[in-house]
Structure formats: structure tokens, C-alpha cells
Design an enzyme around this catalytic site. Structure first.
Site, short mmCIF file in Angstrom:
data_model
loop_
_atom_site.label_atom_id
_atom_site.label_comp_id
_atom_site.label_asym_id
_atom_site.label_seq_id
_atom_site.Cartn_x
_atom_site.Cartn_y
_atom_site.Cartn_z
N CYS A 99 45.96 40.69 25.89
CA CYS A 99 45.71 40.64 24.46
C CYS A 99 44.23 40.69 24.14
O CYS A 99 43.37 40.58 25.01
CB CYS A 99 46.32 39.39 23.83
SG CYS A 99 45.71 37.86 24.48
N GLY A 105 46.05 45.35 24.17
CA GLY A 105 47.42 44.95 23.86
C GLY A 105 48.05 45.95 22.91
O GLY A 105 47.57 46.12 21.79
N ASN A 119 43.76 34.58 23.86
CA ASN A 119 43.69 35.50 25.00
C ASN A 119 43.56 34.64 26.24
O ASN A 119 42.61 33.88 26.38
CB ASN A 119 42.46 36.42 24.85
CG ASN A 119 42.25 37.29 26.07
OD1 ASN A 119 43.15 37.49 26.87
ND2 ASN A 119 41.05 37.84 26.20
N GLY A 120 44.53 34.75 27.14
CA GLY A 120 44.52 33.96 28.36
C GLY A 120 45.91 33.53 28.75
O GLY A 120 46.91 34.12 28.32
N TYR A 173 38.32 47.30 35.05
CA TYR A 173 39.33 48.03 34.31
C TYR A 173 39.56 47.59 32.88
O TYR A 173 39.70 48.41 31.98
CB TYR A 173 40.67 47.95 35.08
CG TYR A 173 41.83 48.58 34.36
CD1 TYR A 173 41.88 49.97 34.14
CD2 TYR A 173 42.89 47.82 33.88
CE1 TYR A 173 42.94 50.56 33.48
CE2 TYR A 173 43.97 48.40 33.23
CZ TYR A 173 43.98 49.77 33.03
OH TYR A 173 45.02 50.35 32.37
N CYS A 197 47.93 37.26 39.31
CA CYS A 197 47.03 36.57 38.39
C CYS A 197 47.83 35.62 37.51
O CYS A 197 48.94 35.95 37.09
CB CYS A 197 46.29 37.57 37.51
SG CYS A 197 45.19 36.80 36.28
#
Length: 485
Positions: A16, A42, A117-118, A257, A397
Site C-alpha cells: 500500500c 497498491g 503502510n506496513g 523494486y 516478509c
């Protein structure tokens, strides 16, 4: 249903992007522009929440920013001088409007909107405890856990409640929060996910990347520091650091990336770093060949660096169409196979009889690389060599990136020779972890205290992983299935 983006489907995905603005007229329109610039972070859904001094207004929708927030009627329905927005990509599990952010709740202190975000790596444990205490969840998002922690905190002020909530969560977060009192932007103490601050006249802006500031004409001020809370109330801006100081560990994959090449992340030009990665890759893994070809579009800067360092010509050997919709319905396998070429096609006249080096940013499952190598062979390439601008991705991740289970990661199952055989390449090599650090201006990875979060390559996770370590399974709340942020 067939995705017509077969190469991007085998990428790691940042889940996101967030954008917030305080103290400006037409805040919703500004946020919509900022979200356009963050669309790459996102692409599943988007949302904007505004505050007009008395009421909060929200519009959330599945799909891209364009089409949902390019309409005058939608923007007019979002009045206010304060606004925040979110673009979302979820992993497996439920894709539903109730999980689209910003999430909003009415607390005892008033309205509370949050964009995240996370990933909260102890969200399942916290959620169970909260439900036992009477909390009623309306989504399957880990972000909602923060709302309930704030709502149930025993501290008096909203700011203290928010800090109390953050001290209970593990993992990664960059947050933009809106309340009747103002806006709060913060990063986790390790700074794993990015967040920057800018100014546009008197307006204060927060965004996941600097490119979003550029698009709206704002001036970059600085990055929000790890563990910092920036509080904006009208024209007043203040900063507090309520957490114990820690050595930062920002995600190294932002440079590989996730971020747009025209962004600046922690004082590093993403484009320049990617070119440096390609140059280092050419030094570490040279090969005698005729052409260097990027896998579009993410492999392009690294391929330029590889070509410049090696002296081998850079050419566009794979042509990408930018005018194909995301999916189409195929009546059979034959048409399904042909549909793959709608998005990417080999530049046959260039490739025939040539020894080619393909440069890509990563290998995840390996299915992408297999298709690309096959495409080069079918176009008549004499040799196909693949060079990867990141180390082998061997670990999942847990900090806000859509990663397959470790058992599905090609590098976790096979050694270099096995991976080379799997994708049917003449040779395959990855940049070393020390080479990646060197491209970022670091001498090497310090095993005792690395400067970045590189856990997807090394397995060195910078935080505890409570839910994962406890072997948490999908339960009635479906939290594990819906790791959305």
C-alpha cells in the site's frame, strides 16, 4: 480468468501507499493526485477521508484511483481542508470494501481515521485479547487492531492513547491518522516502511514517496524519522519521539523494486541506486554476450547500469504494451496461452541469433523467469543468460510485503544450479548481499548490525514475529488469510 500481466504477477508486492494533507482548500483533490503517483504501491482499492471541521467524509472503492476519484461528484462529496488517502494491495484472503482504507471509527474522543503502510506482526494475538475484552471488529485488517487499542487505552488524551497503542504493536508501520484535533504521521522505531513530509504553501503533506510530492507541486522537507510522530494542528507542527532510540532498519527492497525510480528514499535516488546495482552485478557476474535486455519495466535501470559497466549494448528486447486491461476471459488453453503475449512480446528481429543477458529485479517463484527465457528461445536467441539485481529471495516478509510461503520461494527450494535448470537459462546469477550494500554506498553488510532490513534475503528479521513464531493458524477472524494493509 487470465491475468495479462504475467511477469508482474510473480513479483513481490508492496501492499500500500499513503498520502495526507493538512490545512489547504480542496484537500481531497490534492490527495487524489498524490494517490495517482502512488498507484504502483497498491492497485486493488483506494480510499480518501476528509474532515471539514465538523464532520468526517469518506469514499472508498475497489479498483484504481482513476475512475473512482477522477469524478467531480466524488470529490465534491469530500469537503474539508484535511484529508488522507490510501492505495491498497492485499494478499490472499477476502477482498472486500470493509478492508479498504482509510479505516474510520467514532471513539470517545471523536472521529478517528487511519491509513497504514506496513504489517503488525502480533496482530492476531492482540486481536484475540481485544475480542475477549469485548471489542467488536468490523474488518479482517490488522490495521483495525490499532483503532481498538486506542479505544480501550486507559490514558486520558488521544495522543497518549495512540502512543500507548503503538507501544503494544510489533512489526512495521507508517501511519497517517486524522482526528478532530489534527493530523498525526509516524513511522515505527525501525523505520522499515518509508514516509516523507513536504510543504505546499501553508499545507503540510505526508506521503509514502517523494514522487507524490513532485506530482502535486510540493517541496520535499524531510523524511519522517524512525520512531517519530509529527503532529499537525492548524499551522502548528511539532515532533515527539516517544520510543526508545533504535538503529534504523529501512526495507532494502524499496531501492530494488518497490519505489518508483524517480523517488528519493532516505537521501538515495532510487534510479541511481538501481543503476549502481546493475553496474555491481556486471562486475560480479560478467558474461560474454551481444545484448543486455531489461525485463520491463522494473529491470530497466539495473540493465542500463549493467550495460554501461560491461560495455555490452543495451536494447529493448521485450516490448511491453501499456494499453491492455488487467484481465480478460479466455475460452480455452490455446487462447489463454496467446493472451500472455498481449502484455509483453519479444523484439524478434533484434534477438534472433544473439546471445542475450536478461536483467530483472528479483526471482520469486521462478515462473516469470521461465516464461521470459522461453520467449527469448522462441524468438531465436542463441544463448539466454539471466542476471538478477537482488540476492536470492529465500525468506518470507512479515512487514507489509506480499511474499509467498517460504516453501514456494524458488531460492528456498533450489541451489543456483537447480534454479538455472528450472528456468532453462544458459546461466543465472544474483548480486551478492555485500554488492547490494555497496550499491547503496555501504562497504558491506555488517552481520552484527546491518543498516537495512534484508530479511527476505538473509532471514535476519529485525523484530519479533509473535504470530508467526506461535504458529498461528487462520481462525474465526480470518486474520492470517487477510494480511491486508
Amino acid at each position: 480468468m487470465l491475468t495479462t500481466n504475467p511477469y508482474d504477477d510473480d513479483k513481490l508486492r508492496e501492499e500500500c501507499g499513503v498520502f495526507g494533507v493538512s490545512a489547504t482548500d480542496g484537500a481531497a483533490a490534492l490527495v487524489a493526485l498524490g494517490l495517482h503517483a502512488l498507484q504502483h504501491r497498491g492497485q486493488e482499492a483506494a480510499g480518501i477521508t476528509t474532515f471539514d471541521g465538523a464532520h468526517f467524509h469518506t469514499h472508498r472503492a475497489m479498483g484504481h484511483v482513476a475512475g473512482n476519484f477522477d469524478r467531480d461528484d466524488v470529490i465534491r462529496a469530500l469537503p474539508g481542508t484535511v484529508a488522507c488517502g490510501h492505495v491498497r494491495y492485499s494478499t490472499t484472503g477476502e477482498t472486500a470494501l470493509r478492508n479498504v482504507q482509510p479505516l474510520y471509527a467514532e471513539l470517545s474522543t471523536g472521529g478517528f481515521a487511519i491509513a497504514h503502510n506496513g504489517n503488525i506482526s502480533n496482530a492476531m494475538r492482540l486481536r484475540r485479547e481485544l475480542v475477549r475484552r469485548g471489542s467488536i471488529f468490523q474488518s479482517t485488517s490488522d490495521t483495525e487492531t490499532i483503532i481498538h487499542l486506542v479505544a480501550t487505552s486507559n490514558y486520558r488524551t488521544l495522543l497518549d492513547r495512540f502512543i500507548d497503542a503503538l507501544k503494544q504493536v510489533e512489526g512495521a508501520y507508517s501511519l497517517i491518522v486524522m482526528t478532530p484535533e489534527g493530523m498525526i504521521a509516524c513511522r515505527d522505531p525501525l523505520g522499515i516502511r518509508p514516509l516523507v513530509m513536504g510543504k505546499l504553501g501553508d499545507a503540510v503533506i505526508f506521503a509514502s514517496e517523494t514522487v507524490a510530492l513532485d506530482v502535486v507541486g510540493a517541496t520535499f522537507v524531510r523524511a519522517v524519522e524512525p520512531g517519530e510522530l509529527v503532529i499537525v494542528q492548524g499551522s502548528e507542527i511539532r515532533s515527539i519521539r516517544p520510543f526508545a532510540p533504535m538503529a534504523a532498519r529501512p526495507c532494502i527492497f524499496e531501492w530494488v523494486y518497490f519505489s518508483r525510480p524517480d523517488s528519493i528514499v532516505d537521501d538515495h535516488s532510487v534510479y541511481s541506486v538501481r543503476k549502481a546495482i546493475g553496474a555491481q552485478l556486471a562486475i560480479e557476474s560478467p558474461v560474454d554476450a551481444d545484448l543486455v535486455i531489461p525485463v520491463p519495466d522494473s529491470g530497466t535501470p539495473a540493465a542500463i547500469g549493467y550495460a554501461q559497466q560491461s560495455g555490452i549494448p543495451f536494447e529493448l528486447g521485450i516490448i511491453r504494451s501499456h494499453y491492455v486491461g488487467r484481465t480478460f476471459i479466455s475460452p480455452g488453453d490455446k487462447v489463454r496461452h496467446l493472451g500472455v503475449k498481449l502484455k509483453h512480446n519479444a523484439n524478434r528481429a533484434l534477438i534472433k541469433g544473439k546471445r542475450v543477458i536478461l536483467v530483472d529485479d528479483s526471482i520469486v517463484r521462478g515462473t516469470t523467469s521461465l516464461k521470459i527465457v522461453q520467449m527469448m528461445r522462441e524468438a531465436g536467441a542463441a544463448e539466454v543468460h539471466m542476471r538478477i539485481a537482488s540476492p536470492p529471495t529465500r525468506h518470507s516478509c512479515f512487514y507489509g510485503v506480499d511474499t509467498p510461503e517460504r516453501a514456494k520461494l524458488l531460492a528456498a527450494k533450489l541451489d543456483l544450479g537447480g534454479m538455472t535448470g528450472f528456468i532453462h537459462a544458459d546461466s543465472l546469477n544474483f548480486i551478492s548481499i555485500d554488492g547490494l550494500y555497496k550499491a547503496l554506498g555501504e562497504a558491506k553488510r555488517a552481520d552484527i548490525r546491518p543498516k537495512y532490513c534484508d530479511a527476505c534475503f538473509t532471514g535476519d528479521y529485525p523484530t519479533t514475529l509473535t504470530d508467526h513464531d506461535e504458529g498461528a493458524e487462520v481462525d474465526q477472524f480470518a486474520m492470517l488469510a487477510e494480511r491486508v494493509i
